[in-house]
Structure formats: C-alpha cells, structure tokens
Design a protein around this motif. Structure first.
Motif, mmCIF file in Angstrom:
data_model
loop_
_atom_site.group_PDB
_atom_site.id
_atom_site.type_symbol
_atom_site.label_atom_id
_atom_site.label_comp_id
_atom_site.label_asym_id
_atom_site.label_seq_id
_atom_site.Cartn_x
_atom_site.Cartn_y
_atom_site.Cartn_z
ATOM 1 N N UNK A 1 0.835 -1.196 0.000
ATOM 2 C CA UNK A 1 0.000 0.000 0.000
ATOM 3 C C UNK A 1 0.873 1.250 0.000
ATOM 4 N N UNK A 2 0.309 2.329 -0.527
ATOM 5 C CA UNK A 2 1.019 3.609 -0.574
ATOM 6 C C UNK A 2 0.624 4.439 0.645
ATOM 7 N N UNK A 3 1.633 5.006 1.299
ATOM 8 C CA UNK A 3 1.438 5.782 2.519
ATOM 9 C C UNK A 3 1.892 7.220 2.257
ATOM 10 N N UNK B 1 7.376 -6.726 7.430
ATOM 11 C CA UNK B 1 7.207 -5.837 6.284
ATOM 12 C C UNK B 1 8.288 -4.769 6.208
ATOM 13 N N UNK B 2 8.528 -4.306 4.983
ATOM 14 C CA UNK B 2 9.517 -3.262 4.714
ATOM 15 C C UNK B 2 8.828 -2.061 4.092
ATOM 16 N N UNK B 3 9.189 -0.878 4.587
ATOM 17 C CA UNK B 3 8.760 0.388 3.985
ATOM 18 C C UNK B 3 9.894 0.906 3.105
ATOM 19 N N UNK B 4 9.543 1.443 1.945
ATOM 20 C CA UNK B 4 10.529 2.073 1.058
ATOM 21 C C UNK B 4 10.069 3.484 0.738
ATOM 22 N N UNK B 5 11.002 4.426 0.785
ATOM 23 C CA UNK B 5 10.744 5.795 0.368
ATOM 24 C C UNK B 5 10.760 5.854 -1.153
ATOM 25 N N UNK B 6 9.695 6.378 -1.748
ATOM 26 C CA UNK B 6 9.587 6.436 -3.204
ATOM 27 C C UNK B 6 10.496 7.524 -3.755
ATOM 28 N N UNK B 7 11.508 7.108 -4.505
ATOM 29 C CA UNK B 7 12.451 8.023 -5.146
ATOM 30 C C UNK B 7 12.252 7.986 -6.652
ATOM 31 N N UNK C 1 5.055 -0.372 -9.149
ATOM 32 C CA UNK C 1 4.954 -1.777 -9.590
ATOM 33 C C UNK C 1 6.231 -2.576 -9.336
ATOM 34 N N UNK C 2 7.399 -1.972 -9.562
ATOM 35 C CA UNK C 2 8.659 -2.669 -9.311
ATOM 36 C C UNK C 2 8.838 -2.958 -7.827
ATOM 37 N N UNK C 3 8.433 -2.017 -6.979
ATOM 38 C CA UNK C 3 8.551 -2.224 -5.536
ATOM 39 C C UNK C 3 7.602 -3.317 -5.059
ATOM 40 N N UNK C 4 6.419 -3.352 -5.632
ATOM 41 C CA UNK C 4 5.484 -4.440 -5.313
ATOM 42 C C UNK C 4 6.104 -5.786 -5.672
ATOM 43 N N UNK C 5 6.697 -5.864 -6.867
ATOM 44 C CA UNK C 5 7.317 -7.116 -7.314
ATOM 45 C C UNK C 5 8.503 -7.503 -6.437
ATOM 46 N N UNK D 1 4.967 -1.487 2.018
ATOM 47 C CA UNK D 1 4.411 -0.135 1.999
ATOM 48 C C UNK D 1 5.412 0.837 1.394
ATOM 49 N N UNK D 2 4.858 1.859 0.718
ATOM 50 C CA UNK D 2 5.672 2.840 0.008
ATOM 51 C C UNK D 2 5.258 4.221 0.499
ATOM 52 N N UNK D 3 6.192 4.961 1.078
ATOM 53 C CA UNK D 3 5.887 6.294 1.577
ATOM 54 C C UNK D 3 6.528 7.360 0.699
ATOM 55 N N UNK D 4 6.048 8.589 0.853
ATOM 56 C CA UNK D 4 6.516 9.681 0.000
ATOM 57 C C UNK D 4 7.416 10.660 0.730
#
Length: 251
Positions: A21-23, A201-207, A213-217, A222-225
């Motif tokens: 999910x996107x956060x 779970x791992x959170x990644x900062x969207x850069x 889609x690549x992060x999901x794969x 979770x993906x934060x901004x």
C-alpha cells in the motif's frame, strides 16, 4: 483508549500483512482530508513538511509541537496515521519510552524511531536499546500501535547497504514491527533488505529511480513519499509567486 483508535490500529496492522500500500505524507489537516477523500487507506506525517509549513527546518521542532501536530492530524481524519517521530525526542532510552507513550496517546496507529543523532548515527547498541524502549512503552499501554525501526545511514551517507541491513535485522529482533531504510534507490538492494528481515514488512521511500509496480514485485509492503508532496507544493507555490513578481517587475 477510544474504540476508534483501536479500530484504526487494527486496520493499520492488517495493511502490513499482505500486498503493498502507498502511505502518502501530508503536513496539515487540509492535506490529510484531501488524501482521505482520494481513497488512500492510511497516511503518515512528515517532520520536514510540517516544519517547513511553520517556517522552520526539519529537526527544529520540539516534542510538544510535534505531539500537538499529531493530535491535529489524528483528529482530522478517520484514516490510520503513522507518525514520523524522528529520533524519539530524547537522548536516553528511558526518554524515548516516555516520548513514545505520549505519541501513542495522540491516537497514532504507528510511529517510527530513527537511529540518527544529528548528522551521525547512534551506535547499533544504543539504537537497539532505544527500539527496545519504544517497544516496551507500546506493550505497556496494550494498544497495538505499530513500531517502525528506521535506519538513516544510507540517507545521510553514513553507512552502506550491508550496515543498513545489519541494523534493520537488529531492530527487528528488538521488537520493530516494520523496517525502513530511506535512501535506497535500486531494486537489488531493496530485495536484499526485504529478504533479510522477512517475514516482517519493509517500507521504502519512493524516489525518482523507483516505480511502485517494481517495488510491489520486490516484496515491499508499503511505500511512503516522505517530504516529496511538500516539496512539490512549495515548488509550485514558488513558481507561481515568481511569476507574479516577474510580471510586476516587467510591467
């Protein structure tokens, strides 16, 4: 504790159990409500974005100011709110525990504790003690707020990915529910982090170099901004203001 907070925390934990999910990270009440209306499932605060909105720099706000901000965000939306709680606003592990207790009382569904001390990192031993103190404070209140263990080394250029993984594994063992190393910008490194702390779970900062889609794969949950939405808003504000200024100057 309000049943409303309980429901939000339960829903927030459920988001971390499968999928991705996107956060997004708003910095004010208006942004929180707009993101809820747009259909996001949860939001997170941004320390930098909020600081800029009150004319300060990231890291300059007091614990009391941040707690007031978190109360405002939690009261403005029905969504779970994850707190960017910096380094816990305390030098000692006991102080971190007290800060976490106060943060949880604002209604947040989760919070992150960084291992950053100014422009450097705490030793891994001290950082682990601080995560343990946060875990104990959450468990003592029996409210199921989600704890994020966050290492800042890659982001500030103080550690490589191997060291980041070593720290995240240690924070996981110390009781973190979710792990986060902002600054990772390539999929091979992100996959290594995901594998190292699995099944947590791992959170990644969207850069810019990454796509959702690549992060999901890659197995990211979770993906934060971070401060990206605030930067974009301030960028548009300044561009419009400069256009006004230049129009007047040129008239």
């Amino acid at each position: 504790m309000s049943p409303d907070w309980t429901a939000r925390r339960k829903a927030f934990h459920a988001l971390h159990e499968r999928g991705c999910f996107v956060l997004p990270n708003p910095w004010d009440i208006g942004g929180a409500r707009r993101l809820e209306a747009l259909g996001f499932q949860a939001i997170a605060s941004t320390s930098a974005g909020y600081a800029w909105s009150v004319g300060r720099q990231d890291g300059e706000l007091s614990r009391e100011q941040v707690l007031d901000h978190l109360r405002a965000l939690c009261g403005a939306t029905d969504l779970p709110v994850n707190a960017d709680f910096e380094s816990g606003f305390a030098e000692t592990s006991e102080g971190v525990g007290e800060s976490v207790r106060l943060a949880v009382a604002t209604g947040v569904a989760g919070l992150s504790i960084e291992d950053r001390e100014g422009e450097d990192l705490y030793s891994i031993a001290r950082a682990v003690e601080r995560i343990e103190a946060a875990r104990q404070a959450i468990d003592a209140s029996d409210d199921r707020a989600l704890l994020v263990g966050r290492t800042e080394g890659v982001l500030i250029g103080k550690s490589d990915v191997d060291e980041a993984i070593r720290r995240l594994v240690a924070y996981s063992a110390a009781g973190a529910d979710c792990l986060y190393a902002p600054g990772l910008d390539n999929l091979p490194d992100i996959r290594r982090v995901v594998a190292a702390v699995a099944p947590k779970p791992v959170n990644v900062l969207l850069l810019d170099a990454l796509t959702i889609p690549d992060l999901v794969a890659a197995g990211v949950r979770r993906v934060s901004t971070g401060a990206a939405l605030a930067k974009a808003s301030w960028g548009a504000f300044e561009a419009a203001a400069k256009s006004l200024r230049d129009h007047v100057s040129g008239s």
